[in-house]
Write an enzyme that holds these catalytic residues in place. Sequence first.
Site, PDB file in Angstrom:
ATOM      1  N   GLU A 167      42.064  28.106  42.028  1.00 46.01           N
ATOM      2  CA  GLU A 167      42.882  28.142  40.835  1.00 46.01           C
ATOM      3  C   GLU A 167      44.196  29.047  41.429  1.00 46.01           C
ATOM      4  O   GLU A 167      44.033  29.902  42.323  1.00 46.01           O
ATOM      5  CB  GLU A 167      42.151  28.849  39.825  1.00 46.01           C
ATOM      6  CG  GLU A 167      41.020  28.454  39.268  1.00 46.01           C
ATOM      7  CD  GLU A 167      40.133  29.321  38.640  1.00 46.01           C
ATOM      8  OE1 GLU A 167      39.059  28.895  38.060  1.00 46.01           O
ATOM      9  OE2 GLU A 167      40.492  30.544  38.354  1.00 46.01           O
ATOM     10  N   SER A 187      45.132  42.182  47.730  1.00 48.88           N
ATOM     11  CA  SER A 187      44.154  42.814  46.920  1.00 48.88           C
ATOM     12  C   SER A 187      42.803  42.623  47.501  1.00 48.88           C
ATOM     13  O   SER A 187      42.223  41.474  47.737  1.00 48.88           O
ATOM     14  CB  SER A 187      44.084  42.285  45.312  1.00 48.88           C
ATOM     15  OG  SER A 187      43.008  42.839  44.673  1.00 48.88           O
ATOM     16  N   CYS A 219      32.588  39.245  37.671  1.00 58.18           N
ATOM     17  CA  CYS A 219      33.735  38.246  38.105  1.00 58.18           C
ATOM     18  C   CYS A 219      33.038  36.724  38.041  1.00 58.18           C
ATOM     19  O   CYS A 219      31.961  36.610  38.689  1.00 58.18           O
ATOM     20  CB  CYS A 219      34.153  38.449  39.430  1.00 58.18           C
ATOM     21  SG  CYS A 219      35.170  37.388  40.329  1.00 58.18           S
ATOM     22  N   CYS A 230      49.687  34.307  41.097  1.00 57.89           N
ATOM     23  CA  CYS A 230      48.342  34.787  41.650  1.00 57.89           C
ATOM     24  C   CYS A 230      47.479  33.605  42.194  1.00 57.89           C
ATOM     25  O   CYS A 230      47.387  32.637  41.461  1.00 57.89           O
ATOM     26  CB  CYS A 230      47.545  35.240  40.438  1.00 57.89           C
ATOM     27  SG  CYS A 230      45.634  35.918  40.749  1.00 57.89           S
ATOM     28  N   CYS A 286      30.716  40.010  42.705  1.00 63.04           N
ATOM     29  CA  CYS A 286      30.990  41.150  42.078  1.00 63.04           C
ATOM     30  C   CYS A 286      30.406  41.035  40.598  1.00 63.04           C
ATOM     31  O   CYS A 286      30.627  39.766  40.159  1.00 63.04           O
ATOM     32  CB  CYS A 286      32.423  41.640  41.918  1.00 63.04           C
ATOM     33  SG  CYS A 286      33.019  41.986  43.538  1.00 63.04           S
ATOM     34  N   SER A 322      40.662  47.217  44.824  1.00 67.37           N
ATOM     35  CA  SER A 322      40.044  47.175  43.667  1.00 67.37           C
ATOM     36  C   SER A 322      38.902  48.134  43.661  1.00 67.37           C
ATOM     37  O   SER A 322      37.648  47.979  44.141  1.00 67.37           O
ATOM     38  CB  SER A 322      39.454  45.839  43.207  1.00 67.37           C
ATOM     39  OG  SER A 322      40.584  44.722  43.220  1.00 67.37           O
ATOM     40  N   LEU A 323      38.739  49.422  42.782  1.00 60.93           N
ATOM     41  CA  LEU A 323      37.717  50.245  43.047  1.00 60.93           C
ATOM     42  C   LEU A 323      36.728  49.995  41.675  1.00 60.93           C
ATOM     43  O   LEU A 323      35.423  49.685  42.344  1.00 60.93           O
ATOM     44  CB  LEU A 323      38.304  51.535  42.815  1.00 60.93           C
ATOM     45  CG  LEU A 323      38.913  52.106  43.935  1.00 60.93           C
ATOM     46  CD1 LEU A 323      39.080  53.634  43.583  1.00 60.93           C
ATOM     47  CD2 LEU A 323      37.966  52.194  45.132  1.00 60.93           C
ATOM     48  N   HIS A 324      36.991  50.120  40.699  1.00 65.71           N
ATOM     49  CA  HIS A 324      35.930  49.620  39.588  1.00 65.71           C
ATOM     50  C   HIS A 324      35.091  50.838  39.126  1.00 65.71           C
ATOM     51  O   HIS A 324      34.502  50.591  38.122  1.00 65.71           O
ATOM     52  CB  HIS A 324      35.482  48.403  39.569  1.00 65.71           C
ATOM     53  CG  HIS A 324      36.338  47.031  39.848  1.00 65.71           C
ATOM     54  ND1 HIS A 324      37.433  46.752  39.260  1.00 65.71           N
ATOM     55  CD2 HIS A 324      36.387  46.197  40.887  1.00 65.71           C
ATOM     56  CE1 HIS A 324      37.978  46.023  39.718  1.00 65.71           C
ATOM     57  NE2 HIS A 324      37.409  45.439  40.632  1.00 65.71           N
ATOM     58  N   CYS A 353      33.587  32.718  46.196  1.00 64.58           N
ATOM     59  CA  CYS A 353      33.587  34.109  46.952  1.00 64.58           C
ATOM     60  C   CYS A 353      32.104  34.393  47.030  1.00 64.58           C
ATOM     61  O   CYS A 353      31.382  34.108  46.345  1.00 64.58           O
ATOM     62  CB  CYS A 353      34.377  34.874  45.967  1.00 64.58           C
ATOM     63  SG  CYS A 353      34.340  36.818  46.726  1.00 64.58           S
ATOM     64  N   ASN A 372      38.100  40.481  31.554  1.00 63.51           N
ATOM     65  CA  ASN A 372      38.099  38.984  30.918  1.00 63.51           C
ATOM     66  C   ASN A 372      36.761  38.623  30.709  1.00 63.51           C
ATOM     67  O   ASN A 372      36.301  38.330  32.086  1.00 63.51           O
ATOM     68  CB  ASN A 372      38.949  38.259  31.646  1.00 63.51           C
ATOM     69  CG  ASN A 372      39.959  37.504  31.000  1.00 63.51           C
ATOM     70  OD1 ASN A 372      39.660  37.192  29.852  1.00 63.51           O
ATOM     71  ND2 ASN A 372      41.193  37.222  31.504  1.00 63.51           N
ATOM     72  N   CYS A 430      40.378  35.350  37.371  1.00 67.87           N
ATOM     73  CA  CYS A 430      39.980  34.343  38.410  1.00 67.87           C
ATOM     74  C   CYS A 430      38.532  33.945  38.281  1.00 67.87           C
ATOM     75  O   CYS A 430      37.732  34.435  37.921  1.00 67.87           O
ATOM     76  CB  CYS A 430      40.141  35.157  39.681  1.00 67.87           C
ATOM     77  SG  CYS A 430      38.751  35.803  40.555  1.00 67.87           S
TER      78      CYS A 430
HETATM   79  S1  SF4 Z   1      36.253  40.237  42.307  1.00 67.87           S
HETATM   80 FE1  SF4 Z   1      37.022  39.402  44.019  1.00 67.87          FE
HETATM   81  S2  SF4 Z   1      35.671  39.890  45.729  1.00 67.87           S
HETATM   82 FE2  SF4 Z   1      34.590  40.232  43.894  1.00 67.87          FE
HETATM   83  S3  SF4 Z   1      33.277  38.460  43.720  1.00 67.87           S
HETATM   84 FE3  SF4 Z   1      35.313  38.270  42.396  1.00 67.87          FE
HETATM   85  S4  SF4 Z   1      36.731  37.158  43.683  1.00 67.87           S
HETATM   86 FE4  SF4 Z   1      35.232  37.963  45.006  1.00 67.87          FE
END
Ligand code: SF4
Length: 341
Positions: free
Chosen positions: A85, A190, A112, A98, A109, A213-215, A105, A289, A332
């Site tokens: 995407e 990123s 995500c 983006c 995470c 990306s810490l979170h 992936c 999101n 994403c």
């Molecule tokens: S946040 Fe980024 S690194 Fe983590 S699962 Fe999603 S796409 Fe992968």
Amino acid sequence: MLYLTDPDELGSLLTDHPRFRADQLREWLYRHPVLTTDEMTNLPAEMRTGLADRLWPFTVEVDRSTDRGLTRKWLFRAPDGVAYEAVLMGYPRRTTLCVSSQAGCALGCTFCATGQFGFDRHLEAGEIVAQVAYANAVLRAGGMEGVPARVTNVVFMGMGEPLANYDRVREAIRRLVEVMGMSARSITVSTVGVVPGMRRLATEPWAVNLAVSLHAADDGLRSRLVPLNRRYPLAEVEEAAEAFFQAKRRRISIEWTLIDGVNDTEDQALGLARIALRLRAHVNLIPLNPTPLTDDRPSPSRQVTRFAEWLRDEGVNVTVRDTRGRGIDAACGQLRVRTGR
Ligand code: SF4
């Protein structure tokens, strides 16, 4: 496929034509992208016809827009069946694309949508660059009103972890800067903290921006949200970010997805503030999101405001990101979740 060929080797696809045709073709692909080869007006008709099916290394399976036409999202399908995407966001003076660096992936995470689907494959450098070229072609064709007619900023924040696909992402950046003519400063990579990749990126000739990306501000919570943290814990990620800052003198940004009741507490804000101040970093807060596959919910807006205030009280520069594209699953991986593939 034209974008899958090294821009300096396009001549190998055009053996029946004089050499200057390869230069003309490269100009069209990288400097003045168009949606169809028909528009490549200085190429002979039979050459345009012969290349027509080889222009884009994907078909556009979904094309959606929202925010009064200022956010546009595409789901691309490669010939081998994988999907990825890109999201274009237009503003009066800039257009940010983006891009995806992988189909799926592997890093999983928990919050995500992409991570929940697993990994299909790395994207080739040409597949990454073609996303930018396609958005440029759409903009040149007047596909978004009241914004610059080209992509001004590229962020590697779509599907995939760019530093887990280092060599191809590196080559994509090289083409964006050296062939397409973008400024490295307008490109942001990123990462969730692939430490060896962060350290390598600091040695590259291009001063791109790094977003981390810490979170979460402690290893316990972070390892739960971002499993890669077990391999590269916070202290190592912070050291690599500092090394990048020292090498490039580019301000680091920290991305923080706010999840209701999980990482939106005062403790987390204070931990984040300490890290951000040490790194002289800017913090971007992104309300989650929500995706159909988890129960995580975005922090309510009053908690987002409070979290930002806690950071500001500590002297941290903070931006709360707008939530562009909610109506079209613009985070994403979401379009793919929605289409079920
Ligand atoms: S946040 Fe980024 S690194 Fe983590 S699962 Fe999603 S796409 Fe992968």
